[in-house]
Enzyme design. Structure first.
Site, mmCIF file in Angstrom:
data_model
loop_
_atom_site.group_PDB
_atom_site.id
_atom_site.type_symbol
_atom_site.label_atom_id
_atom_site.label_comp_id
_atom_site.label_asym_id
_atom_site.label_seq_id
_atom_site.Cartn_x
_atom_site.Cartn_y
_atom_site.Cartn_z
ATOM 1 N N GLY A 80 6.618 -15.494 34.481
ATOM 2 C CA GLY A 80 7.607 -14.420 34.612
ATOM 3 C C GLY A 80 8.858 -14.803 33.847
ATOM 4 O O GLY A 80 9.975 -14.744 34.349
ATOM 5 N N ASP A 91 4.725 -13.316 30.525
ATOM 6 C CA ASP A 91 5.363 -12.118 31.081
ATOM 7 C C ASP A 91 4.511 -10.941 30.631
ATOM 8 O O ASP A 91 3.396 -11.121 30.115
ATOM 9 C CB ASP A 91 6.827 -12.001 30.613
ATOM 10 N N ASP A 118 -0.363 -11.261 33.760
ATOM 11 C CA ASP A 118 0.065 -10.666 35.028
ATOM 12 C C ASP A 118 -0.047 -11.751 36.096
ATOM 13 O O ASP A 118 -1.138 -12.263 36.358
ATOM 14 C CB ASP A 118 -0.868 -9.484 35.349
ATOM 15 N N HIS A 132 12.049 -14.151 44.431
ATOM 16 C CA HIS A 132 12.938 -13.314 45.250
ATOM 17 C C HIS A 132 12.674 -11.825 45.039
ATOM 18 O O HIS A 132 13.127 -10.995 45.816
ATOM 19 C CB HIS A 132 14.413 -13.653 44.998
HETATM 20 C C1 LIG Z 1 14.147 -11.357 37.445
HETATM 21 S S1 LIG Z 1 13.233 -11.484 35.959
HETATM 22 C C2 LIG Z 1 13.264 -13.244 35.676
HETATM 23 C C3 LIG Z 1 13.061 -13.605 34.229
HETATM 24 C C4 LIG Z 1 13.151 -15.105 33.894
HETATM 25 N N1 LIG Z 1 12.358 -15.922 34.760
HETATM 26 C C5 LIG Z 1 14.584 -15.579 33.893
HETATM 27 O O1 LIG Z 1 15.002 -16.264 34.831
HETATM 28 O O2 LIG Z 1 15.317 -15.252 32.949
HETATM 29 C C6 LIG Z 1 11.575 -11.210 36.540
HETATM 30 C C7 LIG Z 1 10.549 -11.154 35.403
HETATM 31 O O3 LIG Z 1 9.248 -10.963 36.003
HETATM 32 C C8 LIG Z 1 8.493 -10.167 35.110
HETATM 33 N N2 LIG Z 1 7.358 -9.577 35.829
HETATM 34 C C9 LIG Z 1 7.377 -8.587 36.748
HETATM 35 N N3 LIG Z 1 6.132 -8.336 37.188
HETATM 36 C C10 LIG Z 1 5.306 -9.197 36.522
HETATM 37 C C11 LIG Z 1 3.904 -9.450 36.577
HETATM 38 N N4 LIG Z 1 3.101 -8.768 37.416
HETATM 39 N N5 LIG Z 1 3.389 -10.423 35.791
HETATM 40 C C12 LIG Z 1 4.208 -11.133 34.954
HETATM 41 N N6 LIG Z 1 5.547 -10.950 34.871
HETATM 42 C C13 LIG Z 1 6.089 -9.992 35.649
HETATM 43 C C14 LIG Z 1 9.491 -9.141 34.619
HETATM 44 O O4 LIG Z 1 9.052 -8.529 33.421
HETATM 45 C C15 LIG Z 1 10.744 -9.992 34.448
HETATM 46 O O5 LIG Z 1 10.842 -10.486 33.141
#
Ligand SMILES: C[S@@+](CC[C@H](N)C(=O)[O-])C[C@H]1O[C@@H](n2cnc3c(N)ncnc32)[C@H](O)[C@@H]1O
Length: 307
Positions: free
Chosen positions: A136, A159, A190, A210
């Protein structure tokens, strides 16, 4: 400051709201307004946009007897959509907001002590060519900092495909050689599915858990657990909310855990107003309004780890 009727200039405090880009540059390509900025303006815009608009639907959402979840939030009501916030952000018509979200994560990084990421875990002792999987990862602003500081480490950023397209632009600007040499790989994945990278040195997750309810968080962690080898370490970077009352330490039994010293009375154990931004972020961004996640409180953290 209003220096003459209807004419305003920035002062020291308000200058934080300046991207540093000339107005003409922003107007010529508004979608890229936050690209290549510190991300603080993106963070501010991000927090006052949908969370504030959608929060007026909180009472209806909380009184709704339907099960709460990432598709039954104040955001869903306000925008009249069943989509989970992150998927909605990726719709073509939301490109500005999606780009801004990526930049805002960089903004979050700029509101934390600069060394916390680099010194909070002993990255130095990982063997050369160790793989760190940033799960992510967003655009990878955190991995970028690590990649610059620890040249002996390789990275896989995972991501969604749409987010990774932004990540590619980001890395091509900031550290193209890392992409060109394959030291940093972008992998669409995913995190609710089987983890494709087996036995890496580190699974890293910043500000991901979170966003999700306990069930979802455990699901994400189980996939990491199944792919972990005997040497794999899990590094979770997130805010942990303290209680406003004193309580027996929940972290006492975790090897290596540091029990924070309480601030002196009359300050509250959670530092009161000084810590308000974390609680606001919990309320607006994660927990109630956008995604119905669960900001990490100490007891929840332990529950998830033990599940
Ligand atoms: C709050 S952001 C955190 C991004 C990064 N870890 C940072 O700290 O800068 C959450 C991330 O989770 C990704 N995300 C949401 N659902 C996801 C999934 N099912 N699989 C992979 N990534 C996902 C979103 O695209 C987003 O980039």
């Amino acid at each position: 400051m209003e220096i003459s009727p209807d004419v305003f200039i920035h002062n020291k405090l308000s200058s934080i709201l300046d991207t540093g880009k000339p107005l003409a540059t922003i107007l010529s390509n508004p979608v890229a307004k936050h690209d290549d900025t510190l991300g603080t303006v993106a963070l501010f815009e991000q927090l006052i946009d949908l969370p504030m608009k959608a929060s007026s639907y909180l009472p209806e959402t909380l009184h709704d007897p339907k099960p709460k979840g990432a598709d039954n939030t104040a955001f869903n009501r306000a925008l009249n959509t069943n989509m989970v916030y992150f998927s909605w952000l990726e719709l073509p018509e939301n490109t500005y907001r999606h780009n801004r979200f990526g930049a805002s994560m960089k903004g979050v990084q700029n509101t934390t002590p600069p060394d916390s990421l680099l010194k909070g875990f002993n990255w130095e002792i990982l063997p050369p060519q160790s793989t760190v999987v940033d799960v992510g990862a967003g655009i990878g602003s955190m991995s970028l900092e690590l990649a610059r500081a620890f040249p002996h480490l390789n990275f896989v950023l995972q991501d969604t495909p749409v987010t990774l397209a932004n990540a590619m632009n980001f890395w091509n600007t900031k550290l193209p050689e890392a992409i060109n040499t394959g030291r940093v790989k972008l992998q669409a994945h995913d995190f609710f599915e089987t983890q494709p990278v087996k036995h890496p040195s580190v699974f890293l997750m910043r500000m991901v858990l979170h966003d999700w309810s306990d069930d979802n968080a455990v699901n994400i962690l189980r996939h990491l657990c199944a792919a972990a080898g005997p040497e794999t370490q899990l590094v979770v970077i997130d805010n942990i909310l303290s209680y406003a009352c004193t309580e027996d330490s929940f972290v006492g039994d975790i090897p290596g855990a540091v029990v924070e010293r309480l601030p002196p009375s009359p300050l509250l154990p959670n530092l009161g107003y000084a810590a308000v931004s974390s609680y606001l972020a919990d309320l607006s961004v994660c927990f109630l309004v956008l995604i119905m996640g669960d900001w990490l409180i100490q007891s929840r953290l332990i529950d998830v780890e033990l599940s």
